[in-house]
Design an enzyme around this catalytic site. Structure first.
Site, short mmCIF file in Angstrom:
data_model
loop_
_atom_site.label_atom_id
_atom_site.label_comp_id
_atom_site.label_asym_id
_atom_site.label_seq_id
_atom_site.Cartn_x
_atom_site.Cartn_y
_atom_site.Cartn_z
N HIS A 168 4.41 15.75 6.01
CA HIS A 168 3.82 16.55 4.93
C HIS A 168 4.90 17.41 4.28
O HIS A 168 5.66 18.04 4.98
CB HIS A 168 2.73 17.46 5.48
N TYR B 1 4.64 -10.03 -11.95
CA TYR B 1 5.48 -8.85 -11.70
C TYR B 1 6.76 -8.88 -12.51
O TYR B 1 7.26 -7.84 -12.94
CB TYR B 1 5.75 -8.72 -10.19
N GLU C 140 8.01 -5.99 -14.96
CA GLU C 140 9.29 -5.30 -14.73
C GLU C 140 10.14 -5.30 -16.00
O GLU C 140 10.68 -4.27 -16.41
CB GLU C 140 10.07 -5.99 -13.60
N LEU D 39 27.39 -18.76 -4.11
CA LEU D 39 26.64 -18.30 -2.94
C LEU D 39 25.72 -17.15 -3.34
O LEU D 39 26.07 -16.32 -4.17
CB LEU D 39 27.59 -17.81 -1.85
N GLY D 40 24.56 -17.11 -2.71
CA GLY D 40 23.58 -16.08 -3.06
C GLY D 40 22.53 -16.62 -4.01
O GLY D 40 21.46 -16.05 -4.15
N LYS E 151 16.76 -5.90 -10.55
CA LYS E 151 16.54 -4.58 -9.94
C LYS E 151 17.58 -3.57 -10.42
O LYS E 151 17.31 -2.37 -10.46
CB LYS E 151 16.56 -4.68 -8.42
#
Lengths: 480, 480
Positions: free
Chosen positions: B447, B187, B191, B43-44, B56
């Site tokens: 800010h 990308y 990375e 799963l995933g 990541k």
């Protein structure tokens, strides 16, 4: 004093070179006005030299220090890390000088005349500027007052005022406090408390004015208390401070709590104070600029005072003492002077705290929304269920959105968690554009990212967040 | 095979439990449908187990390692830091298991039936699920195909395919490459290249397919080349790879560049490949679901295939192989099945890279905007002039906005710099809501914050960014 023909003619004179003043100056110059900017101390004002910038260097350093301590999980091995405050002070000084040089260069590039000196109104169209023995008079068409404010310590701290740190002096601290007492409940108190705790101080926070809670939405306050407890930062709430003593390098605060007299001691005391407007030297009485009871200058949404050709911006005016307010008012004033009908609007002003984890908030809190008579819905998403937060080991915090039930328009967004400060601008853009929940549900969010937490908070308004388990039948019934 | 009455009746069957599949499953369950989810592995899917999440964790670790090396500026003193990849692998494994357990728990809480096995269509309303000796037949009302894709190495790398890393296998690497060759320009290539460079590899990037540049807006490409040069990452562009050899633990790539034959060698080779849709085993020919020439399943904005009751989502469909696409399509498909007329729209899909510094991009690039016939204006703000970036020592990068000159509507936002990934959601919200430049100029920005960079990029459209020096008369004339 007779000034007569000796007065220098000038177009727009701005008193104060902090963020409000220098933004006003540059915007006015961009719009073709000729600008004279008077600063009695250093360009960039308190914000750049003593406030926002130094405090963020401190919080960034504390955040890095914490991150380093967690490095081993990430395969980063090495000797113990220690913290050298003097080195950070050098870094701070270097960055402040760099930023100040940047502001100076921008003013020059915009052909802004910069004067060093104290300025005050001689009449409705004349300002005197004094610097040592030198005294000059300027006849202006428009003036902008941007003189800022000064921290005002509470009465019990005034006698020891020089020893007690406030938001303008804390950045000069030359050692890490062993035991730091903090008086305050705002973002500044939280930033200072969490930063020094991370760097090794034992911290106790005394909420100011007998407050029960911090100055955020109730859900953030709850999460904050959990986080502070985990960090072993003690909180004293509902107390009234009676006395402050300083003996043998220790501060002792005496306070009343639930009818009992108690004391607490620390090596250092920081007070996040209220701000008193810097108007005393300005000669405002001579020019008919009205002030409110607390001394702040009254302005409209264009930053215009009760004298139509004189404007005021930033901490010298009513409202929150935030650079973001000064910056916006400064630009608005300059635009008004140039005949552009722009306005400042602080309904959705962001309140952020560079705490660990950071906090960012905009729009109405839950209580405010209810008190204003809104029938609201709440969507909340815990960052512990967010993929990126999980992989990054930053599971603390949540995103909460408050929506008007009838119109499905967003009213407030409150975040605590890594990335909240950058992400709040998505919320502010949505609030300003009167976004409905569907406006935040329709877009695409990078995966994995903390941004997805915002999506799921909005989806939670419809009970459709993917990473929130379905409510039990009972819970659903309760909601209906 | 005769199935007859032996078929299990099911409502919605979903083939594949990656992000597209499990988001579809949960949304369908939320909308009251009964869901069967078939996953042949874990799963995933690739995203959670081998792709987005592990990559990541690698990029975050590399970012931390870099940050540690800069710690001394910040007063953080300590011994040298070394990197232990095995430890990071443990951390990765732990996080993946944690996230997978989360998805499993969510599926259970939503009463989704999870089956482990390979699924394929037997007919327009039947799916067979095979697991070892077991074989089951499911008669469905709706099906969602979410089988993902497989990296397809370029022809010259196929013979050594097992030794060459791709985006699904790189996360299993057990040592830091001494000399890493990267083939790609997207990308993912960036990375992986920047992460391993930070962790100690000597990296060379060979842009794929003879490309001249990376897959981003031209300004980002320019900044990228500057950054890569500073990191001593070499780039080979406009080349055609002819051959790959592997001898004595070294890869040698032979390529043609400007008519010359050259070679380059490395200890490891990573190829950011194209994705081939996983459709071979599905029996699509039996059910009349049309595919495009490259094999991707054709779907409409509701993720509906040419068979109205069968949907397809994610990498198995045309378009970018991004989890964000799969997630959106998955939810849209589930909603379409439940009779809700929602649509996926990928005009403003974010493309992000967790590089150092990160990149985030949405909407049209400058070239795309011009090629589509727009009369455009460009606003660009360098993060070196941003207060927060300066104090944080993260001055690389910029924010660029592309606006339609006539309508002043934003068309594209491109960022490179710290915080870009979180900040892009402000840009995406603005793009989706058809914001005009004033919609981003009116709000208040905290800010100091990198968010202010977005404001100043938009202000730059009007030549009114405060922290950009005024253009000389000549430059202004050129513009007019």
């Amino acid at each position: 004093m007779v000034v007569g023909e000796l007065a220098h003619e000038c177009d727009v004179i701005i008193i104060g070179g902090g963020p409000g003043g220098y933004h006003a100056a540059i915007r006015a110059a961009q719009l073709g006005r000729s600008v004279t900017l008077v600063e009695q101390d250093q360009l960039g004002g308190i914000c750049l030299n003593k406030g926002c910038i130094p405090s963020k260097i401190l919080t960034q350093s504390a955040e890095k220090f914490t991150s380093f301590q967690e490095g081993e999980n990430w395969g980063l091995e090495g000797g113990g890390i220690s913290f050298n405050l003097n080195k950070l002070q050098q870094y701070k000084q270097q960055k402040i000088e760099q930023l100040r040089a940047g502001v100076e260069a921008l003013c020059q590039a915009n052909k802004i005349e910069i004067l060093n000196g104290s300025a005050f109104f001689l009449s409705e169209d004349k300002v005197g500027v004094e610097k040592g023995d030198k005294f000059d008079v300027f006849r202006f068409r428009n003036a902008i007052i941007a003189t800022g404010g000064t921290p005002e310590k509470p009465p019990w701290a005034r006698e020891l005022s020089e020893l007690v740190f406030d938001q303008h002096s804390i950045s000069d601290l030359s050692e890490i406090p062993e035991k730091l007492l903090i008086y305050g409940s705002d973002y500044i108190a939280l930033e200072i408390g969490m930063a020094f705790q991370a760097l090794g101080s034992k911290v106790t926070m005394i909420l100011d004015d007998g407050k029960e809670d911090f100055d955020f939405d109730q859900s953030i306050c709850r999460e904050l208390k959990r986080i502070l407890k985990k960090k072993k930062i003690d909180i004293v709430k509902n107390s009234e401070v009676l006395e402050l003593q300083h003996k043998e390098d220790m501060f002792t605060v005496t306070f009343e709590l639930k009818g009992k007299i108690e004391t607490i001691s620390g090596t250092h005391l920081f007070v996040s104070t209220t701000i008193r407007p810097n108007t005393n030297q300005l000669g405002l009485s001579r020019i008919g600029v009205e002030q409110c009871a607390a001394g702040f200058i009254k302005v409209d949404a264009q930053s215009r005072t009760t004298q139509k050709h004189i404007f005021a911006v930033g901490d010298v005016t009513e409202g929150p003492a935030l650079a973001v307010k000064a910056i916006k008012q400064g630009k608005t004033a300059a635009e008004a002077i140039a005949g552009i009908q722009s306005q400042s609007d602080f309904h959705f002003i962001p309140i952020v705290a560079h705490t660990q984890p950071p906090i960012a908030s905009a729009g109405l809190t839950e209580k405010e929304a209810i008190n204003m008579g809104n029938d609201i819905e709440i969507g909340q998403f815990s960052m512990s269920a967010n993929g990126f937060s999980t992989l990054a080991g930053k599971k603390e915090g949540f995103i909460k959105v408050i929506s008007c039930k009838e119109k499905q328009v967003l009213l407030g967004i409150h975040m605590v968690g890594t990335g909240a400060i950058e992400l709040i601008s998505a919320g502010i853009t949505a609030l300003e554009m009167a976004a409905r929940d569907e406006d935040l549900i329709f877009p695409n969010y990078p995966h994995p990212s903390i941004n997805e937490g915002l999506l799921e908070a909005v989806e939670a308004l419809r009970n459709q967040a993917i990473h929130i388990p379905p409510k039990s039948k009972n819970e659903q019934k309760l909601k209906v």
